[in-house]
Design an enzyme around this catalytic site. Structure first.
Site, PDB file in Angstrom:
ATOM      1  CD  GLU A 181      -5.578  -6.740   0.024  1.00 55.74           C
ATOM      2  OE1 GLU A 181      -4.729  -5.914  -0.727  1.00 55.74           O
ATOM      3  OE2 GLU A 181      -5.748  -7.274   0.925  1.00 55.74           O
ATOM      4  NE  ARG A 182      -3.436  -2.905   3.631  1.00 54.49           N
ATOM      5  CZ  ARG A 182      -2.367  -2.779   4.538  1.00 54.49           C
ATOM      6  NH1 ARG A 182      -1.797  -2.006   5.646  1.00 54.49           N
ATOM      7  NH2 ARG A 182      -1.320  -3.880   4.268  1.00 54.49           N
ATOM      8  CE  LYS A 206      -2.722  -8.326  -4.432  1.00 56.70           C
ATOM      9  NZ  LYS A 206      -3.196  -7.446  -3.420  1.00 56.70           N
ATOM     10  CB  CYS A 226      10.134  -0.294   2.921  1.00 59.66           C
ATOM     11  SG  CYS A 226      10.843   0.361   1.254  1.00 59.66           S
ATOM     12  CD  GLU A 246       8.302  -2.998   8.332  1.00 57.78           C
ATOM     13  OE1 GLU A 246       7.798  -3.976   8.089  1.00 57.78           O
ATOM     14  OE2 GLU A 246       8.811  -2.327   7.272  1.00 57.78           O
ATOM     15  CB  SER A 294       5.040  -7.540   5.728  1.00 56.56           C
ATOM     16  OG  SER A 294       3.861  -8.223   5.145  1.00 56.56           O
ATOM     17  CG  PHE A 306      -0.212   0.551   2.355  1.00 60.15           C
ATOM     18  CD1 PHE A 306      -0.237   1.747   2.692  1.00 60.15           C
ATOM     19  CD2 PHE A 306       0.312  -0.022   3.287  1.00 60.15           C
ATOM     20  CE1 PHE A 306       0.388   2.375   3.953  1.00 60.15           C
ATOM     21  CE2 PHE A 306       0.963   0.083   4.467  1.00 60.15           C
ATOM     22  CZ  PHE A 306       1.147   1.460   4.811  1.00 60.15           C
TER      23      PHE A 306
HETATM   24  P1  NAD Z   1       1.622  -6.432   3.034  1.00 57.99           P
HETATM   25  O1  NAD Z   1       2.536  -7.450   3.176  1.00 57.99           O
HETATM   26  O2  NAD Z   1       0.439  -6.537   3.899  1.00 57.99           O
HETATM   27  O3  NAD Z   1       0.738  -6.679   1.513  1.00 57.99           O
HETATM   28  C1  NAD Z   1       1.726  -6.757   0.471  1.00 57.99           C
HETATM   29  C2  NAD Z   1       0.998  -7.398  -0.746  1.00 57.99           C
HETATM   30  O4  NAD Z   1       0.531  -8.642  -0.265  1.00 57.99           O
HETATM   31  C3  NAD Z   1      -0.364  -6.763  -1.001  1.00 57.99           C
HETATM   32  O5  NAD Z   1      -0.821  -6.623  -2.385  1.00 57.99           O
HETATM   33  C4  NAD Z   1      -1.459  -7.547  -0.412  1.00 57.99           C
HETATM   34  O6  NAD Z   1      -2.635  -7.792  -1.062  1.00 57.99           O
HETATM   35  C5  NAD Z   1      -0.804  -8.982  -0.261  1.00 57.99           C
HETATM   36  N1  NAD Z   1      -1.033  -9.747   0.794  1.00 57.99           N
HETATM   37  C6  NAD Z   1      -1.456  -9.596   2.142  1.00 57.99           C
HETATM   38  N2  NAD Z   1      -1.799 -10.526   2.716  1.00 57.99           N
HETATM   39  C7  NAD Z   1      -1.550 -11.496   1.990  1.00 57.99           C
HETATM   40  C8  NAD Z   1      -1.493 -13.015   2.534  1.00 57.99           C
HETATM   41  N3  NAD Z   1      -1.802 -13.518   3.693  1.00 57.99           N
HETATM   42  N4  NAD Z   1      -0.985 -13.816   1.483  1.00 57.99           N
HETATM   43  C9  NAD Z   1      -0.442 -13.317   0.187  1.00 57.99           C
HETATM   44  N5  NAD Z   1      -0.670 -12.188  -0.136  1.00 57.99           N
HETATM   45  C10 NAD Z   1      -1.059 -11.161   0.713  1.00 57.99           C
HETATM   46  O7  NAD Z   1       2.400  -5.064   2.760  1.00 57.99           O
HETATM   47  P2  NAD Z   1       1.707  -3.634   3.126  1.00 57.99           P
HETATM   48  O8  NAD Z   1       1.325  -3.318   4.428  1.00 57.99           O
HETATM   49  O9  NAD Z   1       0.716  -3.383   1.892  1.00 57.99           O
HETATM   50  O10 NAD Z   1       3.215  -3.025   3.056  1.00 57.99           O
HETATM   51  C11 NAD Z   1       3.909  -2.387   3.741  1.00 57.99           C
HETATM   52  C12 NAD Z   1       4.985  -3.411   4.039  1.00 57.99           C
HETATM   53  O11 NAD Z   1       5.930  -3.672   2.741  1.00 57.99           O
HETATM   54  C13 NAD Z   1       6.224  -2.998   5.232  1.00 57.99           C
HETATM   55  O12 NAD Z   1       6.613  -4.267   5.648  1.00 57.99           O
HETATM   56  C14 NAD Z   1       7.285  -2.303   4.351  1.00 57.99           C
HETATM   57  O13 NAD Z   1       8.553  -2.492   4.998  1.00 57.99           O
HETATM   58  C15 NAD Z   1       7.117  -3.299   3.115  1.00 57.99           C
HETATM   59  N6  NAD Z   1       7.725  -2.627   1.936  1.00 57.99           N
HETATM   60  C16 NAD Z   1       9.107  -3.016   1.610  1.00 57.99           C
HETATM   61  C17 NAD Z   1       9.684  -2.654   0.464  1.00 57.99           C
HETATM   62  C18 NAD Z   1      10.792  -2.826  -0.083  1.00 57.99           C
HETATM   63  O14 NAD Z   1      11.471  -2.591  -1.061  1.00 57.99           O
HETATM   64  N7  NAD Z   1      11.714  -3.734   0.908  1.00 57.99           N
HETATM   65  C19 NAD Z   1       9.145  -1.479  -0.279  1.00 57.99           C
HETATM   66  C20 NAD Z   1       7.710  -1.068   0.192  1.00 57.99           C
HETATM   67  C21 NAD Z   1       7.175  -1.576   1.413  1.00 57.99           C
END
Ligand code: NAD
Length: 499
Positions: free
Chosen positions: A176-177, A173, A281, A383, A226, A149
């Protein structure tokens, strides 16, 4: 209620899905739209469109493909204000920061306009008698990007711009937020002349992610989110024979040496820790002053500066940061602050329970400063992803290098110093993927590559730059001989060598 639909085969899918997820306005806490949640059936539609379009797109010469990207870049620039408002209204980051999110994505588009150059391959004339060897990079076919998101424009473009520039079809994909910006980008790609089916958007949650990870027609999956989910995506995708890169969470440290310019450091830390409400991140949520005196001086300056921060709605042009993305995110951040207190850290400035006047139901969290955090605390290891800055005091340089090096995450790190030798040692020794020297948010430029170490990155290629080109292409190497017929070739049962 506004419905946010998939973007498949050049238009909204109109599948009438009943499974939906609310999209909030983080400024007010109200539901402003619903996004449809698809699964295998939706994905199949997108795959069909991708398969129909990708061969011709791959056969389009790279310069023509680049022209489409140039046009796309111009269109995004024309629509910058609209896109920034849309992004801000779902994410909650302030407008100027939303523009930055889009601009960082555009910089990858600019890099991707150079695809004709980076696809040139390698050539060796005369590798053996009458033998020439050359290699070419070919598209992987259909790739998918699963995005978080917190950068709804930049991250889809990290992946999608490079993927399509080298001849692939790309299926995004998004989170969804805040799913609207990627759909708008897909519309602008179409307007720029990208064939339908080459940049598509499918919405969903775990069901859609699993469909992507299991679909045999998808050759490569790029994920950012994450760490637990990154790990899951990496393992399941790889088990299905896909190429996978999966970027995870982060807990970046900013190490402050006694000789650093503390006024500049405080300025840098404010933006890096509290910008975008800490939902980056590459935020700097941990500061490591070296030595007691540095810690005391830094803390005093930080307290004064943090108390002057202005929190406002995301359209407030004077606000330093806006709300966090959801009520759940707010609750999680506040519970980590409570946990830090329970673990014995000192909550110097407490952002819990913050309410913005007139927006009491918005998802706002006040800026928080926590001192005397140690490496034995859970609130240090995990985090928090909010406007929370933790001070972890180090007695000397070696201890300061060890902290980020031993941490489970290894995304970014920064050192603040005037000492070139210390900076050089730090850059060499620290076990983290992206290092800033007097640069608080060391996000590499588009033609270098982005990626962290340890639980911040699963897989072995980074985002964008040549690493991105490698990820979205496969190398074919041709060894060729064109005999002139003057000599008998004979046969040989020995492995050919160049000896
Ligand atoms: P998230 O892991 O909740 O979601 C990421 C994606 O995974 C979304 O598209 C979501 O729909 C999907 N998803 C969520 N739950 C899932 C599940 N149980 N099974 C399969 N797919 C699922 O992350 P977020 O909260 O949207 O974003 C924040 C996180 O992303 C933080 O941890 C941040 O550090 C990380 N981030 C990392 C980088 C990097 O380059 N390392 C960059 C940006 C964000």
């Amino acid at each position: 209620m506004r419905i946010i639909d998939h973007f498949i085969a050049g238009g909204t899918a109109g599948l009438g899905q009943t499974r939906r997820s609310p999209v909030y306005d983080p400024n007010t806490g109200a539901v402003q739209a619903e996004v449809v949640l698809g699964g295998a059936v939706t994905l199949e539609r997108a795959i069909g469109a991708a398969q129909a379009a990708q061969p011709a797109w791959a056969a389009t010469n790279p310069q023509r493909r680049a022209r489409v990207l140039f046009r796309f870049k111009e269109l995004v620039e024309t629509h910058m204000a609209e896109l920034a408002h849309l992004l801000s209204s779902e994410h909650g980051k302030v407008i100027a920061d939303s523009r930055g999110d889009i601009q960082r994505g555009l910089e990858v588009v600019e890099f991707a306009c150079g695809a004709p150059h980076v696809l040139k391959g390698e050539y060796t004339e005369g590798a053996g008698p009458g033998i020439d060897v050359y290699s070419m990079r070919q598209p992987i076919g259909i790739g998918a990007g699963i995005t978080p998101f917190n950068f709804p424009a930049m991250i889809p473009l990290w992946m999608g711009a490079v993927a399509v520039s080298v001849g692939n079809a790309f299926i995004c994909k998004p989170s969804e937020r805040d799913p609207s910006v990627p759909v708008r980008l897909a519309e602008l790609f179409l307007e720029a002349g990208l064939p339908a089916g080459i940049f598509q958007v499918v919405h969903g949650d775990k069901e859609m992610v699993d469909a992507i990870l299991d679909h045999p027609a998808i050759a490569a999956v790029s994920f950012v989110g994450s760490s637990d989910i990154a790990n899951y995506v990496y393992e399941r995708g790889a088990a299905n024979g896909k190429r996978v890169q999966a970027m995870g969470g982060a807990k970046n440290h900013g190490v402050v040496m006694p000789d650093a310019d503390l006024d500049q450091v405080v300025n840098d830390l404010l933006g890096a820790a509290f910008g975008s409400a800490g939902e980056r991140c590459m935020a700097l949520p941990v500061v490591v002053p070296v030595g007691h005196d540095t810690a005391e001086r830094l803390r005093a300056k930080l307290v004064a500066a943090i108390q002057a921060l202005r929190i406002g709605v995301s359209t407030d042009t004077d606000a330093h940061y806006g709300p966090v993305v959801t009520a759940a995110a707010k609750a999680k951040i506040e519970s980590w602050i409570g946990r830090a207190a329970d673990e014995g850290a000192e909550i110097v400035i407490d952002g819990r329970g913050f309410a913005l006047q007139g927006h009491e139901d918005g998802f706002f969290v006040g800026p928080t400063l926590i001192d005397h955090v140690t490496d034995t605390m859970d609130s240090y290891h995990n985090e928090i992803f909010g406007p929370v800055l933790q001070i972890v005091r180090a007695k000397d340089f070696d201890e300061a290098v060890a902290l980020p090096s031993k941490h489970q995450y290894g995304n970014g790190v920064a050192l603040f110093t005037r000492n070139g030798h210390a900076a050089r040692e730090f850059a060499k020794r620290v076990q983290v993927g992206m290092v800033g020297i007097n640069v608080p948010i060391p996000v590499p430029v588009a033609y270098h590559s982005f990626g962290g170490w340890k639980r911040s990155g699963f897989g072995d290629t980074n985002q964008h730059g040549m690493e991105g080109v490698k990820f979205w292409t496969k190398v074919k190497t041709i060894t060729q001989r064109w005999p002139d017929g003057s000599a008998e070739m004979g046969n040989s049962f020995v492995i050919p060598t160049m000896g």
